[in-house]
Write a protein that holds these residues in place. Structure first.
Motif, PDB file in Angstrom:
ATOM      1  N   ASN A 159       0.824  -1.207   0.000  1.00  0.00           N
ATOM      2  CA  ASN A 159       0.000   0.000   0.000  1.00  0.00           C
ATOM      3  C   ASN A 159       0.857   1.255   0.000  1.00  0.00           C
ATOM      4  N   ARG A 212       3.825   1.508  -1.189  1.00  0.00           N
ATOM      5  CA  ARG A 212       4.458   1.651  -2.483  1.00  0.00           C
ATOM      6  C   ARG A 212       3.471   2.223  -3.506  1.00  0.00           C
ATOM      7  N   ILE A 213       2.217   1.728  -3.446  1.00  0.00           N
ATOM      8  CA  ILE A 213       1.195   2.259  -4.370  1.00  0.00           C
ATOM      9  C   ILE A 213       1.006   3.754  -4.120  1.00  0.00           C
ATOM     10  N   ALA A 214       0.872   4.117  -2.838  1.00  0.00           N
ATOM     11  CA  ALA A 214       0.682   5.533  -2.510  1.00  0.00           C
ATOM     12  C   ALA A 214       1.870   6.350  -3.022  1.00  0.00           C
ATOM     13  N   VAL A 225       3.854   5.657  -5.566  1.00  0.00           N
ATOM     14  CA  VAL A 225       3.813   5.773  -7.033  1.00  0.00           C
ATOM     15  C   VAL A 225       2.792   6.824  -7.456  1.00  0.00           C
ATOM     16  N   VAL A 226       1.599   6.767  -6.827  1.00  0.00           N
ATOM     17  CA  VAL A 226       0.537   7.712  -7.206  1.00  0.00           C
ATOM     18  C   VAL A 226       0.953   9.144  -6.874  1.00  0.00           C
ATOM     19  N   LEU A 227       1.388   9.338  -5.629  1.00  0.00           N
ATOM     20  CA  LEU A 227       1.763  10.698  -5.221  1.00  0.00           C
ATOM     21  C   LEU A 227       2.979  11.185  -6.004  1.00  0.00           C
ATOM     22  N   THR A 240       3.845  10.381  -9.081  1.00  0.00           N
ATOM     23  CA  THR A 240       3.444  10.761 -10.434  1.00  0.00           C
ATOM     24  C   THR A 240       2.775  12.133 -10.426  1.00  0.00           C
ATOM     25  N   ILE A 241       1.805  12.299  -9.525  1.00  0.00           N
ATOM     26  CA  ILE A 241       1.093  13.581  -9.459  1.00  0.00           C
ATOM     27  C   ILE A 241       2.075  14.699  -9.121  1.00  0.00           C
ATOM     28  N   LEU A 279       5.281  14.851  -9.677  1.00  0.00           N
ATOM     29  CA  LEU A 279       6.175  15.153 -10.806  1.00  0.00           C
ATOM     30  C   LEU A 279       5.493  16.112 -11.784  1.00  0.00           C
ATOM     31  N   TYR A 280       4.245  15.804 -12.130  1.00  0.00           N
ATOM     32  CA  TYR A 280       3.535  16.668 -13.092  1.00  0.00           C
ATOM     33  C   TYR A 280       3.387  18.084 -12.535  1.00  0.00           C
TER      34      TYR A 280
END
Lengths: 264, 602, 262
Positions: C5, C7-9, C11-13, C15-16, C18-19
């Motif tokens: 969990n 790791r998923i968080a 990756v999501v955070l 990515t967001i 970075l943008y």
């Protein structure tokens, strides 16, 4: 040696190094050898390119399980293997130093003007006021093209150009007039196909009439030295000089899209 | 993450806010009557009126896209289950629909929030819009009512309408559900497209009572937006389902579960990527309509203060292409016989990286004074050529071709064609790829030597050649692999975890991209509520820069993802897993065969 | 489970994040609401001040230097204990009112350079209209002082409607007295000659001893062609429009005079 080169970790480093050399020096110095104009790549674009390549390399090494394991092996070894203690220590010293150096470079105060994003062809307003007369730019055509003799207009435009514009835009219309080197950004080069052939005549009229100070903010009006010629030229003179510009360079102006729908 | 502890606060706050809003809605009209003339705009604490509307509209739109996109392929998947032999598809369709049910009420809640915010924060604008559109608003509510009950019937009737002709009726219900949903979206689109492109005869002085409803609805950008959104909804729904499957895959405890969610993720990703390939064409149509409607608006969009937004968009779509292909490549490890194709993937990767490099090269570069002086302006003398549409169209078309090639290799990995003309057909396919790439590159280069009007026409040829190639190659492939012998079953579930993270990145990127493009579409109106008709006179009239917009988008995406995580978690509570052991025979080949038919549409 | 969990968080955070970072790293351009500024009519001082404030922060480009404290004096904040610009402008140049001083600073920035700074400010009349310049003066006066700009100033500054081809260069004097030319063209704001001038740029006292007439002529017409040793820091400051400002006779008179200063 052959086996060294086929190791994914070495390959990744090689690709990154070659890409860096190519972007940093190759683009700037190889095309001129072939007679093509080029210049160094700005550091922001260089960073963007290198990031893209780095992502590509990462995807390459992790696309198959074997390659990914082989790629990770040296990294893992440096991190845990007792025999690699020296490398580990070196990494522990250099990585924070590097991070510190980059941070220092970024926060160090500099007297250089901040880089700005200058839009060369910003969106024109829908209407402009020319000496009290309101003109709608969308769909506006050059009125002189429909009346009189085109050669006369070209000659009139030539006169206007050589009395007013030549000092900056040059007698070859290439933006290399006598004063040109003093300006940054330089005067427009009308022989370049990125300038007037991309634009409708009404756009060019707007740029001549309102000059640098009439640019919207994204055009950084404070950078442009172009005077607002509405103070000095008549409407007919501006249209004539536009005809001269296109005639002399051989470009044709961008035309309005006349397909169905139409401009408002 | 334990969803219940992480998200309970926002949920509570959301409900609390809703109750307050309802109270507010009751209280507002009472004093609004005296103050109507004085108060054109309301204020909202912390983020301001515009910020509140922004978040409400964007999160509502994300949920709406999800609940409109998922039924589209839930029905398709159910149909595949009926007309094929594989029972797994029916289960999958039902699992999608269960997620839908909860997401549906979230959509409605955010819709209500949006309406209340509009009427309290932008009362003058709301009055104007409702004066024109009130009839369509009533119809909208009615359709929404029918849609809800069709959905309930569709889901709760699943088990009782299971056999024979009743199953067909059930499928019919699903189709009906999509018809209602599409109609609802079309009506909502007419409101916002009117804001962008009111009919030419409407001006600042036109009284809203005199505008005929149909002329306001059938405006220039209505249909392009409808089509663009319809496709984008499918892309979005597919990617969210892929993320759901990825999450369940990573959390799975048994091999069976892992196999099921691996397969589900593959289906979701397949739907997302194959619809994504046609999305640029719909977007291109919309852009063209905007240009034709008002050149100034078009230039603002592409060349004005928004020009950098397209570089960011290129960057995001580059991420989508790379992540989508990467998922396929990694997935080839679970297909026997795929080893013979792995050497090719590095060249496809090379083309994709080159494509991203070209596509994201800015025309106007950010440079210091010294760098600008060296370049002779803010355009690079050489790389400047990559900054114009000719180069970008070429890059994106080649990227689409490469992605399709990746998929083709994936599809063929475990097959050995048994027809005699297989070798010849493969040569024809290769020739088609080569010809199409040559056409794309030819027009890309030739575009530099012609006028702008001609050049815009070139992109049509490029797109056509790519579409023709994709369709022909796919048809050939389907015919060629008919009755092909298998090199071995796909080992579903034997997938490294990093492929699932690629699915998560895809979903997050899609969501973020949707927020970004929403900003672009809405932002090109600049300081107008209704373009050139109704001016925005609020303190929030200026269109913000990309930095501020990106923060707002990130907030919206986080709210949406947090809420959708609750939806998934609730979905897991209802039924632990819908995994059903596949019928032993024929199952391993079924997904590819059926999906090739589904993919034939592009 | 917990690790997954997290790791998923991440990756999501990530990515967001970075943008968001990328979008914030690029220069920010926003679309402003165009405001119709009618400065020619019966404009009130308040309108001038608000128009000036907008120019100061926007199209005028003033904040690129003023306010950083390294390139130009602070205007809106205290400068070495002298207060904000409105408070100190009346005492900068003896005998000059605040209004006149500010106006001169905008249209003739090199006429008076605050000690400790270099004469790098461009002539704002090149990019702003006379009415806009008065608006800026009004805004600067309002920063700690009293606004004295009125509609009359704006009206007087409005250009008469041009007829036909007007000369692009401002009217110039016809004098060929080299010393007068040196003063008139503000050369001595930077250069030093006799008892006048400053030492920002190379002194002209004995220029003829080391430089030929050709070199001097080129340096006047194209100041960036050569840079004297030790003055690299101020390269590019000298205006490049003397070829436009001087007549041929004036230029030659100046060159001959300077070349004779052995």
């Amino acid at each position: 040696m052959k086996s060294r080169l086929s190791h994914p970790f070495v390959q990744a480093l090689l690709i990154l190094a070659v890409a860096y050399l190519l972007f940093r020096f190759g683009i700037a110095y190889i095309p001129p050898l072939l007679g093509v104009k080029s210049a160094p790549v700005p550091h922001t674009v260089l960073l963007q390119y290198m990031l893209t390549v780095a992502v590509g390399v990462l995807l390459y090494v992790s696309a198959t399980e074997d390659r990914w394991r082989a790629f990770k092996a040296p990294i893992q070894r440096v991190l845990v293997d007792p025999s690699q203690r020296l490398y580990r220590l070196a990494l522990l010293v250099t990585v924070p130093l590097l991070a510190g150096f980059i941070t220092y470079r970024q926060v160090r105060p500099s007297v250089e003007a901040p880089p700005n994003l200058r839009s060369i062809h910003p969106a024109p307003p829908s209407t402009i006021t020319f000496r009290g007369k309101t003109m709608t730019l969308a769909g506006l055509e050059n009125p002189l093209r429909k009346e009189g003799n085109l050669r006369d207009h070209v000659e009139e435009g030539r006169r206007v150009y050589y009395q007013n514009c030549v000092a900056c835009h040059g007698d070859q219309l290439n933006g290399k007039g006598h004063f040109a080197h003093g300006f940054n950004p330089p005067p427009a080069d009308f022989t370049d196909n990125g300038t007037i052939p991309q634009l409708t005549e009404s756009f060019v009229f707007w740029r001549i009439a309102k000059g640098g100070r009439g640019l919207p903010k994204e055009g950084t009006p404070w950078n442009s030295a172009m005077p607002a010629w509405e103070d000095f030229l008549t409407e007919r003179e501006i249209w004539a000089v536009i005809i001269f510009l296109y005639d002399q360079t051989g470009w044709t102006p961008r035309t309005w899209d006349t397909a169905e729908g139409g401009a408002r | 993450m334990t969803p219940e502890s992480r998200v309970s606060f926002p949920r509570l706050a959301g409900f609390g806010g809703l109750v307050l809003l309802m109270l507010g809605a009751v209280a507002v009209p009472a004093f609004a009557q005296q103050a109507a003339a004085a108060r054109d705009y309301g204020n909202f604490p912390l983020v301001g009126g515009r910020g509140a509307i922004w978040i409400a509209a964007e999160v509502h739109l994300m949920f709406a896209a999800f609940v409109l996109g998922v039924p589209l392929f839930a029905v398709t998947v159910e149909a595949i289950g009926i007309f094929g032999t594989d029972k797994r598809y029916d289960k999958l369709a039902k699992e999608f629909t269960r997620l839908l049910l909860i997401a549906y009420s979230a959509t409605a809640i955010w819709g209500a929030i949006l309406v209340f915010f509009l009427s309290t924060l932008y009362p003058k604008f709301w009055t104007y819009m409702s004066t024109i559109f009130h009839v369509s608003m009533w119809v909208y509510v009615g359709l929404f009512f029918f849609e809800s009950f069709t959905l309930y019937l569709y889901y709760y009737g699943w088990e009782s309408l299971k056999d024979g002709i009743r199953k067909k009726i059930h499928l019919g219900l699903g189709v009906l559900l999509n018809l209602w949903g599409t109609a609802v979206m079309f009506i909502a689109d007419s409101w916002l497209s009117y804001m962008m492109s009111p009919p030419p005869q409407v001006s600042t002085d036109t009284a809203p009572e005199t505008i005929r409803l149909w002329s306001a609805m059938a405006n220039a950008t209505w249909m392009p937006i409808n089509i663009h959104r319809l496709i984008a909804n499918v892309v979005f729904g597919g990617s969210i389902v892929g993320a759901y499957a990825a999450y369940r895959f990573l959390a799975a405890r048994t091999d069976e579960e892992r196999a099921h969610y691996d397969w589900m993720g593959y289906v979701g990703n397949f739907i997302a990527i194959s619809s994504l390939l046609i999305l640029p064409f719909a977007g291109y149509w919309l852009g063209r309509e905007i240009y034709q409607y008002d050149q100034g608006m078009g230039i603002t969009m592409m060349g004005g203060f928004m020009s950098w937004l397209w570089i960011i968009q290129a960057f995001l779509i580059g991420v989508l292409f790379l992540a989508g292909n990467y998922y396929l490549w990694v997935g080839m490890a679970r297909i026997p016989g795929a080893e013979r194709f792995t050497p090719y993937t590095r060249w496809i990767l090379g083309v994709l990286v080159l494509g991203v490099l070209v596509w994201s090269t800015p025309h106007t570069m950010i440079a210091s004074r010294a760098e600008q002086a060296a370049m002779g302006g803010s355009h690079h003398p050489l790389l400047g050529f990559l900054g114009v549409m000719s180069a970008k169209n070429t890059a994106v078309n080649l990227m689409i071709l490469s992605t399709f090639l990746s998929y083709l290799l994936y599809r063929r990995a475990n097959k050995r064609p048994s027809v005699s003309w297989a070798r010849a057909a493969t040569r024809v396919q290769a020739a088609l790829f080569a010809i199409s790439a040559a056409i794309v590159i030819f027009f890309g280069v030739y575009g530099y030597f012609v006028t702008a009007i001609v050049r815009i026409g070139f992109s049509v040829y490029q797109v056509l050649s790519v579409i023709v190639t994709i369709v022909t190659v796919l048809v050939l492939d389907v015919l060629m692999l008919r009755g092909a012998e298998s090199r071995g079953a796909i080992r579903w579930g034997q997938m490294p975890a990093r492929s699932q993270y690629a699915l998560l990145v895809l979903a997050v990127t899609f969501t973020w991209l949707m927020g970004l493009m929403g900003f672009a579409r809405s932002g090109i109106r600049q300081h107008w509520h209704v373009w050139n008709v109704m001016r925005d006179t609020s303190p929030w009239a200026a269109t913000p820069a990309l930095g501020y917009a990106s923060k707002m988008i990130s907030v919206c995406v986080l709210i949406f993802l947090a809420l959708i995580a609750i939806v998934f978690w609730l979905g897991g509570l209802v039924e632990k897993s819908t995994y059903a052991p596949p019928a032993a025979a024929g199952a391993e080949r079924a997904p590819e065969r059926e999906l090739a038919i589904a993919g034939g549409a592009d | 489970m917990g690790a997954t969990n997290l790791r998923i968080a991440a990756v999501v955070l990530g990515t967001i994040g970075l943008y968001t970072v990328v979008c914030n790293a690029i220069p920010q351009v926003e679309s402003e609401v165009p405001r119709e500024m009618n400065l020619s009519g019966d404009v009130t001082p308040e309108q001038l001040v608000s128009a000036g404030e907008e120019l100061f922060n926007g199209a005028g480009g003033c904040t690129a230097c003023h306010g950083l404290g390294t390139r130009a004096p602070n205007l809106l904040t205290d400068e070495h204990g002298q207060g904000t610009i409105g408070a100190r402008c009346g005492t900068r140049k003896p005998g000059m009112t605040c209004k006149d001083y500010l106006h001169e600073s905008l249209v003739k920035p090199t006429a008076y350079v605050v000690p400790g700074y270099q004469p790098i400010m461009p002539d704002m009349s090149r990019t702003l209209s006379p009415a806009q310049i008065w608006a800026l003066v009004a805004f600067l006066e309002s920063q700690g002082g009293e606004v004295t700009v009125s509609a009359a100033d704006v009206k007087a500054a409005a250009p008469a409607p041009a007829q036909g081809v007007a000369p692009a260069a401002p009217a110039r004097s016809a004098t060929t007295d080299p010393v007068a030319l040196l003063r008139e063209n503000t050369c001595l704001t930077c250069h030093h000659l006799g008892s006048e001038g400053t030492t920002i740029a190379p002194p002209l006292d004995h220029i003829g001893a080391t430089r030929t007439a050709d070199y001097i002529r080129r340096s006047i017409l194209d100041p960036n062609a050569d840079t004297a040793k030790g003055y690299e820091k101020v390269a590019g400051i000298m205006p490049k429009d003397f070829g436009e400002r001087l007549s041929a006779a004036q230029l030659e008179a100046l060159v001959r005079y300077l070349a004779s200063r052995k």
